[in-house]
Design a protein around this motif. Structure first.
Motif, PDB file in Angstrom:
ATOM      1  N   GLU A 132       2.492 -40.935  91.664  1.00  0.00           N
ATOM      2  CA  GLU A 132       2.889 -40.270  92.905  1.00  0.00           C
ATOM      3  C   GLU A 132       2.372 -40.995  94.143  1.00  0.00           C
ATOM      4  O   GLU A 132       2.873 -40.794  95.249  1.00  0.00           O
ATOM      5  CB  GLU A 132       2.377 -38.825  92.899  1.00  0.00           C
ATOM      6  CG  GLU A 132       0.879 -38.668  92.855  1.00  0.00           C
ATOM      7  CD  GLU A 132       0.330 -38.767  91.437  1.00  0.00           C
ATOM      8  OE1 GLU A 132      -0.889 -38.594  91.251  1.00  0.00           O
ATOM      9  OE2 GLU A 132       1.136 -39.014  90.509  1.00  0.00           O
ATOM     10  N   ARG A 133       1.395 -41.884  93.970  1.00  0.00           N
ATOM     11  CA  ARG A 133       0.875 -42.659  95.098  1.00  0.00           C
ATOM     12  C   ARG A 133       1.542 -44.029  95.223  1.00  0.00           C
ATOM     13  O   ARG A 133       1.175 -44.818  96.088  1.00  0.00           O
ATOM     14  CB  ARG A 133      -0.632 -42.853  94.944  1.00  0.00           C
ATOM     15  CG  ARG A 133      -1.418 -41.548  94.990  1.00  0.00           C
ATOM     16  CD  ARG A 133      -2.893 -41.823  94.877  1.00  0.00           C
ATOM     17  NE  ARG A 133      -3.669 -40.574  94.880  1.00  0.00           N
ATOM     18  CZ  ARG A 133      -4.998 -40.529  94.802  1.00  0.00           C
ATOM     19  NH1 ARG A 133      -5.688 -41.660  94.712  1.00  0.00           N
ATOM     20  NH2 ARG A 133      -5.617 -39.364  94.796  1.00  0.00           N
ATOM     21  N   GLY A 134       2.495 -44.312  94.321  1.00  0.00           N
ATOM     22  CA  GLY A 134       3.198 -45.587  94.379  1.00  0.00           C
ATOM     23  C   GLY A 134       2.507 -46.705  93.632  1.00  0.00           C
ATOM     24  O   GLY A 134       2.938 -47.862  93.718  1.00  0.00           O
ATOM     25  N   ARG A 135       1.444 -46.391  92.890  1.00  0.00           N
ATOM     26  CA  ARG A 135       0.727 -47.426  92.147  1.00  0.00           C
ATOM     27  C   ARG A 135       1.437 -47.721  90.829  1.00  0.00           C
ATOM     28  O   ARG A 135       1.913 -46.794  90.163  1.00  0.00           O
ATOM     29  CB  ARG A 135      -0.711 -46.990  91.884  1.00  0.00           C
ATOM     30  CG  ARG A 135      -1.563 -46.842  93.136  1.00  0.00           C
ATOM     31  CD  ARG A 135      -2.934 -46.326  92.808  1.00  0.00           C
ATOM     32  NE  ARG A 135      -2.879 -45.010  92.171  1.00  0.00           N
ATOM     33  CZ  ARG A 135      -3.942 -44.280  91.876  1.00  0.00           C
ATOM     34  NH1 ARG A 135      -5.158 -44.745  92.137  1.00  0.00           N
ATOM     35  NH2 ARG A 135      -3.806 -43.100  91.305  1.00  0.00           N
ATOM     36  N   LEU A 136       1.477 -48.977  90.450  1.00  0.00           N
ATOM     37  CA  LEU A 136       2.103 -49.392  89.196  1.00  0.00           C
ATOM     38  C   LEU A 136       1.307 -48.855  88.022  1.00  0.00           C
ATOM     39  O   LEU A 136       0.102 -49.116  87.899  1.00  0.00           O
ATOM     40  CB  LEU A 136       2.183 -50.924  89.114  1.00  0.00           C
ATOM     41  CG  LEU A 136       2.816 -51.515  87.850  1.00  0.00           C
ATOM     42  CD1 LEU A 136       4.311 -51.201  87.796  1.00  0.00           C
ATOM     43  CD2 LEU A 136       2.603 -53.035  87.790  1.00  0.00           C
ATOM     44  N   VAL A 137       1.962 -48.121  87.134  1.00  0.00           N
ATOM     45  CA  VAL A 137       1.287 -47.577  85.952  1.00  0.00           C
ATOM     46  C   VAL A 137       1.906 -48.085  84.651  1.00  0.00           C
ATOM     47  O   VAL A 137       1.376 -47.818  83.567  1.00  0.00           O
ATOM     48  CB  VAL A 137       1.331 -46.034  85.972  1.00  0.00           C
ATOM     49  CG1 VAL A 137       0.541 -45.494  87.155  1.00  0.00           C
ATOM     50  CG2 VAL A 137       2.761 -45.519  86.004  1.00  0.00           C
ATOM     51  N   GLY A 138       3.006 -48.794  84.734  1.00  0.00           N
ATOM     52  CA  GLY A 138       3.665 -49.301  83.531  1.00  0.00           C
ATOM     53  C   GLY A 138       5.104 -49.669  83.823  1.00  0.00           C
ATOM     54  O   GLY A 138       5.493 -49.876  84.981  1.00  0.00           O
ATOM     55  N   ALA A 139       5.898 -49.764  82.766  1.00  0.00           N
ATOM     56  CA  ALA A 139       7.314 -50.111  82.923  1.00  0.00           C
ATOM     57  C   ALA A 139       8.087 -49.608  81.715  1.00  0.00           C
ATOM     58  O   ALA A 139       7.525 -49.384  80.637  1.00  0.00           O
ATOM     59  CB  ALA A 139       7.495 -51.624  83.077  1.00  0.00           C
TER      60      ALA A 139
END
Length: 344
Positions: A132-139
């Motif tokens: 929700e903060r726009g940080r990359l967590v995966g794909a």
């Protein structure tokens, strides 16, 4: 018991309950999401932000021809290649690019090799996942098998090349027939040339019917001689195993048989009711295809004809273009001819 608790304690208990309910709802949502991905026929897998595979569905296993190892990096496939056959390291694959550059990757193609050696052409659709903060967590990546499409494109290219080659060859044969056709009048010229064009057209029809896999030698001969066969079918004898002929050889044989039949109908065994014709072919090690033409029962032949018209000259010319050989014997009972072709 609740009466013994203060308002702050009640608030903490309520928050704990809400968090537990939220986790339960989240677990249910994740489970439904995974069940949905498992049900899809497309190969789909996910990774964390570092590229470690966190989930893959059954379609991925079917696609890759193996079950990926736990903690495998970047891709579920065994080996990767670019469309031109250049090896593609897994840390340079589209999924790796999507994670390293934090962007979706589209409109690329690759080739996956399974452990059994089979290969699949595919298009990947790697897409980064963010919190929700726009940080990359995966794909997440979807692998679309385009092998059938690529094979169809290859067949279309081969067909286009074949049509181009066949058209050029057909035009060359037609030009040769036009140049060599001789006649006393325009009407005779038209009749002669039209008959030769019909022989070529019959060959094209046979190729079309066989989806361009070849033309049947037996059908070519039968079609050309059918007008002279007679009601009892015993006037003409045709013997030989059926052989599939490539375009150039089929066209040449069609024209040669047409000319031999035309000359036999005008001057040879097919010009009289008692005449007979035997045509047979065989293959052997020295000459892959040898066609024998033998006439009898027609007008007596006391000496070879002195006039060399198209029926002789064109056949000789066409056979020579194939590095073939024509041999004739003018016997009293009729013409005996042998056509030898180095490549059937």
């Amino acid at each position: 018991m609740l009466d013994l608790l203060g308002h702050s304690d009640e608030a903490r208990i309520g928050e704990i309950a809400r968090q537990a309910a939220s986790r339960s709802a989240g677990a249910d949502s994740e489970r439904r999401f995974r069940d949905l991905l498992q049900a899809l026929p497309a190969a789909i897998y996910t990774t964390d932000a570092e590229g470690r595979i966190t989930f893959f569905n059954q379609a991925c296993i079917d696609f890759a021809g193996r079950t990926p190892e736990a903690g495998a990096m970047w891709c579920v496939t065994w080996k990767l290649y670019l469309p031109d056959g250049t090896p593609l390291p897994h840390d340079e694959c589209p999924m790796a690019i999507a994670l390293k550059q934090n962007r979706p990757v589209r409109d690329v193609e690759a080739v996956a090799e399974r452990p059994d050696g089979s290969r699949i052409c595919f298009m990947p659709y790697p897409t980064p996942l963010r919190d929700e903060r726009g940080r990359l967590v995966g794909a997440v990546n979807m692998l679309v098998d385009i092998t059938a499409r690529k094979q169809a494109e290859q067949r279309m290219m081969l067909l286009a090349y074949e049509v181009d080659h066949r058209s050029n060859n057909l035009l060359a044969v037609t030009q040769a027939m036009l140049r060599l056709t001789k006649a006393e009048t325009a009407a005779e010229f038209q009749a002669a040339f039209q008959g030769r064009l019909s022989a070529l057209a019959n060959v094209q029809r046979l190729f079309s019917a066989s989806r361009w896999t070849g033309a049947s030698l037996k059908t070519i001969v039968e079609d050309e001689l059918r007008p002279y066969a007679g009601g009892d079918g015993e006037r003409i004898s045709i013997t030989g195993d059926d052989i599939r002929l490539p375009a150039t050889l089929a066209q040449s044989i069609a024209v040669a048989v047409h000319e031999l039949a035309t000359n036999a109908a005008k001057y040879g065994s097919l010009s009289t009711p008692s005449g007979r014709l035997e045509i047979r072919w065989e293959t052997n090690g020295a000459e892959p295809l040898v066609l024998h033409w033998s006439e009898r029962g027609g007008p007596r032949v006391d000496e070879p004809p002195t006039r060399k018209g198209f029926g002789i000259g064109a056949v000789d010319g066409i056979i020579r273009t194939l590095r073939g050989r024509v041999t004739r014997w003018w016997k009293p009972e009729g013409l005996v001819c042998e056509l030898s072709f180095p490549e059937a």
